[in-house]
Scaffold this motif. Structure first.
Motif, short mmCIF file in Angstrom:
data_model
loop_
_atom_site.label_atom_id
_atom_site.label_comp_id
_atom_site.label_asym_id
_atom_site.label_seq_id
_atom_site.Cartn_x
_atom_site.Cartn_y
_atom_site.Cartn_z
N PRO A 159 52.44 -1.16 9.85
CA PRO A 159 52.79 -2.51 10.33
C PRO A 159 53.67 -3.27 9.34
N PHE A 160 53.43 -3.07 8.05
CA PHE A 160 54.26 -3.71 7.03
C PHE A 160 55.68 -3.16 7.06
N PHE A 161 55.81 -1.85 7.16
CA PHE A 161 57.13 -1.22 7.19
C PHE A 161 57.91 -1.61 8.45
N ALA A 162 57.19 -1.84 9.54
CA ALA A 162 57.85 -2.11 10.82
C ALA A 162 58.31 -3.56 10.97
N ASP A 163 57.78 -4.46 10.15
CA ASP A 163 58.08 -5.89 10.32
C ASP A 163 58.48 -6.49 8.98
N ALA A 164 59.75 -6.85 8.84
CA ALA A 164 60.27 -7.40 7.58
C ALA A 164 59.74 -8.80 7.28
N ASN A 165 59.04 -9.41 8.25
CA ASN A 165 58.48 -10.74 8.03
C ASN A 165 57.01 -10.68 7.62
N THR A 166 56.55 -9.49 7.22
CA THR A 166 55.14 -9.27 6.92
C THR A 166 54.91 -9.05 5.43
N ALA A 167 53.79 -9.59 4.94
CA ALA A 167 53.31 -9.32 3.59
C ALA A 167 51.90 -8.76 3.73
N GLN A 168 51.46 -8.02 2.74
CA GLN A 168 50.12 -7.44 2.85
C GLN A 168 49.46 -7.31 1.48
N GLN A 169 48.14 -7.32 1.51
CA GLN A 169 47.39 -7.16 0.28
C GLN A 169 47.56 -5.74 -0.26
N GLY A 170 47.26 -5.57 -1.55
CA GLY A 170 47.37 -4.24 -2.14
C GLY A 170 47.09 -4.26 -3.62
N PHE A 171 47.27 -3.12 -4.23
CA PHE A 171 47.11 -2.96 -5.68
C PHE A 171 48.40 -2.39 -6.24
N PRO A 172 48.74 -2.71 -7.47
CA PRO A 172 50.06 -2.32 -8.00
C PRO A 172 50.28 -0.83 -8.13
N GLY A 173 49.20 -0.05 -8.21
CA GLY A 173 49.37 1.38 -8.41
C GLY A 173 49.35 2.22 -7.15
N SER A 174 49.20 1.60 -5.98
CA SER A 174 49.09 2.40 -4.76
C SER A 174 50.10 2.01 -3.69
N GLU A 175 49.94 0.83 -3.08
CA GLU A 175 50.83 0.45 -1.98
C GLU A 175 52.31 0.40 -2.38
N PRO A 176 52.67 -0.20 -3.52
CA PRO A 176 54.10 -0.18 -3.90
C PRO A 176 54.65 1.23 -4.10
N PHE A 177 53.82 2.14 -4.57
CA PHE A 177 54.27 3.52 -4.76
C PHE A 177 54.57 4.17 -3.41
N THR A 178 53.68 3.97 -2.44
CA THR A 178 53.89 4.52 -1.10
C THR A 178 55.17 3.95 -0.50
N ALA A 179 55.38 2.64 -0.65
CA ALA A 179 56.59 2.01 -0.12
C ALA A 179 57.84 2.58 -0.78
N GLU A 180 57.77 2.76 -2.09
CA GLU A 180 58.91 3.30 -2.84
C GLU A 180 59.23 4.72 -2.38
N GLN A 181 58.20 5.51 -2.16
CA GLN A 181 58.38 6.89 -1.73
C GLN A 181 59.03 6.97 -0.35
N GLN A 182 58.80 5.95 0.47
CA GLN A 182 59.37 5.94 1.82
C GLN A 182 60.67 5.14 1.90
N GLY A 183 61.21 4.78 0.75
CA GLY A 183 62.53 4.15 0.72
C GLY A 183 62.56 2.66 0.98
N HIS A 184 61.43 1.98 0.86
CA HIS A 184 61.38 0.53 1.10
C HIS A 184 61.43 -0.23 -0.23
N LYS A 185 62.28 -1.23 -0.29
CA LYS A 185 62.33 -2.08 -1.47
C LYS A 185 61.33 -3.22 -1.29
N VAL A 186 60.42 -3.33 -2.25
CA VAL A 186 59.36 -4.33 -2.13
C VAL A 186 59.18 -5.07 -3.45
N HIS A 187 58.47 -6.18 -3.38
CA HIS A 187 58.01 -6.89 -4.56
C HIS A 187 56.48 -6.88 -4.53
#
Length: 320
Positions: A159-187
């Motif tokens: 759902p986060f990847f599909a909607d650019a207007n979405t933010a989601q909870q997470g931890f710095p060592g997991s969700e950002p890594f998954t996003a990076e691996q799938q080519g998404h630029k995140v903060h």
């Protein structure tokens, strides 16, 4: 006969000197880099040198850590300040004896257009049920956010990847890594950096254990912190045990987790930079308690300070 008895006594004394106290430690989730110091202390013999035979059990979504601790099925757990304070309210007399992380690792992942948590107005925010009873009331009040902005977070990033207007909870060592691996630029924004006061990755035991077996608790705390120093210097031994417990964990994910822990200085930043790893303060605990009460997450409790003790981290400082 006398010499034989003397020999037996010497053997018994030697055995006693090398006997290992059996300890069960329960982590908060499946084995990952954020648990690395515990695994490192097992892998490198740090616990054993401290006279401890430590078994690490993994937590998970169906594991209630406080109930396991209260039932005597674990001697120590990887806890959270909110859990312990809430546990006191519900009659579970546990206490926190050290803070491995000076910051709670909880935060929010956003798309690259968001430059701070203050820019969440109008965004859809994915929040798990646990977040609603911990960080969400704090974030909502701090930035004047609305409950209508939230949607359930189901630990699925699609759902986060599909909607650019979405933010989601997470931890710095997991969700950002998954996003990076799938080519998404995140903060990724750590709540602690915006004033969220709880500690992270704490060592929690029952008050009775801290009172009746302080020497055991002291050895466990000291050896655990040594394990974390060792892990952050060379995580290879601990990572092998992590992958054994959690075969889904891979080297790249572990390396990213270690990188993030160092970048955010979870272990040696904050008060630990001056006062040493594991340190806690009355002021920080008071902030967390008052935050919970003011947000209706906890009833006022005159005995709230039973949620922690500075005895063991002060003893560490004194021995240095």
């Amino acid at each position: 006969m006398k010499s034989a008895l003397t020999a037996l006594a010497l053997v018994a004394a030697t055995f006693a000197a090398h006997a290992q106290d059996k300890v069960t430690f329960l982590t908060s989730w499946y084995a990952q880099a954020e648990h690395g110091g515990y695994y490192q202390a097992v892998a490198t013999g740090i616990y054993r040198k401290a006279g401890l035979d430590v078994t690490i059990r993994m937590g998970g979504p169906q594991v209630n850590l406080m109930q396991v601790l209260a039932a005597g099925q674990a001697d120590f757990i990887m806890g959270k300040d909110f859990q312990v304070l809430s546990g006191l309210e519900s009659g579970i007399p546990s206490t926190t004896v050290a803070a491995v992380f000076q910051k709670d690792p909880q935060g929010l992942m956003t798309h690259a257009d968001v430059r701070s948590l203050a820019e969440l107005q109008g965004k859809t925010i994915l929040v798990a049920s646990s977040g609603r009873t911990s960080w969400w009331p704090w974030l909502q009040k701090k930035y004047n956010l609305k409950d209508e902005q939230t949607r359930p977070y189901t630990f699925n990033l699609q759902p986060f990847f599909a909607d650019a207007n979405t933010a989601q909870q997470g931890f710095p060592g997991s969700e950002p890594f998954t996003a990076e691996q799938q080519g998404h630029k995140v903060h990724f924004f750590l709540f602690a950096d915006d004033g969220y006061p709880p500690y992270g990755n704490t060592i929690v035991t029952m008050q009775k254990t801290a009172r009746d077996r302080p020497e055991l608790v002291q050895r466990f705390v000291k050896a655990t912190l040594e394990g974390w120093r060792s892990y952050l210097a060379n995580p290879a031994p601990g990572n092998e045990l992590i992958k054994k417990d959690n075969p889904k964990m891979d080297d790249a994910t572990l390396a990213f987790g270690v990188k993030q822990m160092k970048a955010f200085r979870f272990f040696d930043g904050g008060d630990a930079a001056k006062m040493g790893p594991g340190v806690m303060t009355d002021a920080r605990w008071k902030q967390t308690y008052e935050l919970m009460v003011s947000n209706g997450l906890l009833k006022p409790n005159p005995a709230w300070q039973q949620a922690y003790t500075l005895e063991f981290v002060k003893a560490l400082k004194a021995s240095q």
